[in-house]
Write a protein that holds these residues in place. Structure first.
Motif, PDB file in Angstrom:
ATOM      1  N   GLU A   1     -72.681-107.880 -15.674  1.00 19.90           N
ATOM      2  CA  GLU A   1     -73.801-108.180 -14.796  1.00 19.90           C
ATOM      3  C   GLU A   1     -75.107-107.959 -15.553  1.00 19.90           C
ATOM      4  O   GLU A   1     -75.334-106.889 -16.133  1.00 19.90           O
TER       5      GLU A   1
ATOM      6  N   ARG B   1     -77.416-105.064 -14.436  1.00 20.72           N
ATOM      7  CA  ARG B   1     -76.942-103.742 -14.826  1.00 20.72           C
ATOM      8  C   ARG B   1     -77.235-103.460 -16.298  1.00 20.72           C
ATOM      9  O   ARG B   1     -77.512-102.324 -16.681  1.00 20.72           O
TER      10      ARG B   1
ATOM     11  N   ARG C   1     -64.201-111.034 -17.495  1.00 20.54           N
ATOM     12  CA  ARG C   1     -65.354-110.504 -16.784  1.00 20.54           C
ATOM     13  C   ARG C   1     -65.051-109.079 -16.342  1.00 20.54           C
ATOM     14  O   ARG C   1     -64.069-108.830 -15.634  1.00 20.54           O
TER      15      ARG C   1
ATOM     16  N   GLN D   1     -66.097-106.059 -14.077  1.00 24.44           N
ATOM     17  CA  GLN D   1     -66.880-105.883 -12.863  1.00 24.44           C
ATOM     18  C   GLN D   1     -66.946-104.429 -12.423  1.00 24.44           C
ATOM     19  O   GLN D   1     -67.408-104.143 -11.326  1.00 24.44           O
TER      20      GLN D   1
END
Length: 459
Positions: free
Chosen positions: A332, A335, A365, A367
């Motif tokens: 992200e 973040r 990915r 998360q």
């Protein structure tokens, strides 16, 4: 036979209109009205042609204790990675939606599944995009025994359900749901109303006949399943096929599963004989560097019920722009910006005038917050042009005050790292085992970001 009532609903705001018009009067959106059935005819076309009624009788109040005693019956597909993502195998009466980019392997995986099921479960493959000759040719190319496998080339939902009611399959595959249409609607196949109505009838068929149904779904340019959003709410599980262009590895991820863990991951490799399971997925997410490289850190993430070793790479370079770039692939981006601020405030490394690029190797990915500490280690390693010691692994959440917070299942992560030969682990103090050594791996427990940065480059 009474004609079914239809209405026109805006796909943006849900407003209902009695007739089609170019613009929705409620939200002002253009070309968003789609036809759908408001009230089906007294006896639906599907019920009359398939031989089963929409509701066999009036619903009755039932004690949940008596229902809970009946354990869900599962059947193994014969493909371990697919069983893992499904939560342990096929569930009778379940409806699974599989999406992914064109050519990524959705049809190949389902055809291989029918081949492995063999004579244990009777299957029916319904194709709306290919001819039966094309399906048979693919099966031969994949080395699948075609004896006993049944297929149907049809796009009308009424005729599909009629044939399925006669064949009584235990597994029904529909490829793809966007090509299926119903005679009760005048909209074109693939429209919102056609997809929703066809899916609703297939879901009802699955629940009433205890048939496991797989729906193949096309994806949009944004990567979501084409059609109404309600399609994902109607089914029991939503699986997405992911993969980098040019890479032979494919990742099957569960985004919704009423019978298993969400975000479970299955890893496959595409070859001449179709999709092959990858029993050790951590190996494909770790780069084989000939020598320690600056800007690289290894973390242990957790996808569903399985820990995975993943390499995080960072590149920090002097920026020529007034506003330095922050690019994150597999993480992200907001973040990352927050972590860089924490690194400046509590780690003493100022990268406010540097371009920072962070990438998770393998196209996966991440998360979860366990990637915070390894991301900062990779960024600082690139910034200082100083590689981390070889065979070092790290995980942990970094708070705004610079504390290293624990993450779930720390012991399982450490065991996975020790299995792959890592000799040193930097972990939150709350995740550290009682012993400072696990096999041949030293455990370094840290409480603050400054301690973690110092411990990372200790001799």
């Amino acid at each position: 036979m009474a004609k079914a009532k239809t209405a026109y609903v805006c796909t943006e705001c849900g407003a209902e209109h009695s007739k089609w018009q170019g613009q929705c009067v409620e939200c002002g959106a253009w070309n968003t009205l789609s036809e759908f059935v408001v009230q089906p005819a007294a006896k639906s076309v599907a019920a009359s042609r398939t031989g089963y009624a929409g509701a066999a009788g009036a619903a009755r109040v039932t004690q949940l204790a008596s229902v809970a005693a009946e354990a869900e019956r599962r059947s193994a597909t014969g493909i371990g990675e697919l069983d893992r993502v499904l939560g342990g195998g096929l569930v009778s009466g379940s409806v699974v939606l599989i999406g992914g980019d064109p050519g990524i392997g959705k049809s190949t995986l389902l055809l291989q599944m029918l081949g492995t099921l063999g004579r244990r479960l009777r299957g029916l493959y319904v194709t709306g995009e290919e001819s039966l000759a094309q399906v048979a040719a693919r099966g031969q190319r994949l080395g699948i025994a075609l004896d006993g496998l049944e297929a149907l080339a049809e796009t009308s939902i009424e005729r599909i359900l009629a044939e399925a009611a006669n064949a009584r399959p235990e597994v029904l595959i529909v490829d793809s749901i966007q090509t299926i249409w119903t005679e009760t609607l005048t909209a074109a196949p693939g429209s919102v109303s056609q997809v929703r109505e066809a899916a609703a009838r297939l879901v009802r068929f699955a629940k009433e006949t205890a048939t496991s149904v797989f729906l193949v779904g096309h994806v949009t340019k944004e990567g979501g399943i084409a059609g109404p959003r309600v399609l994902e709410h109607m089914v029991d599980a939503v699986l997405y096929f992911e993969g980098e262009s040019g890479s032979r590895f494919r990742v099957l991820r569960a985004f919704k599963n009423r019978f298993g863990a969400v975000n479970e991951l299955g890893v496959f490799a595409m070859g001449d004989k179709g999709l092959r399971e990858v029993p050790n997925p951590s190996a494909i997410f770790l780069s084989a560097h000939a020598q320690p490289t600056a800007g690289s850190a290894v973390m242990v993430t957790r996808e569903g019920t399985r820990p995975l070793l993943v390499e995080v790479q960072a590149l920090v370079d002097q920026s020529s722009l007034g506003n330095p770039r922050r690019v994150a692939l597999g993480l992200e981006q907001n973040r990352l910006a927050m972590l860089l601020a924490v690194l400046h405030r509590h780690g003493g490394a100022a990268v406010y005038d540097q371009d920072v690029f962070v990438n998770v190797v393998g196209g996966i990915r991440v998360q979860e917050t366990a990637a915070d500490l390894p991301v900062l280690l990779a960024v600082l390693s690139s910034f200082r042009d100083r590689p981390l010691p070889e065979k070092t692994v790290a995980f942990g959440e970094v708070g705004l005050s610079g504390e290293i917070r624990p993450v779930p299942n720390g012991e399982e992560r450490l065991k996975e790292a020790a299995t792959h030969g890592f000799r040193r682990a930097i972990v939150p103090k709350a995740n550290a085992p009682k012993k400072t050594r696990l096999g041949d791996m030293d455990i370094v427990a840290v409480d603050r970001l400054g301690e973690a940065l110092s411990a990372a480059w200790e001799a």
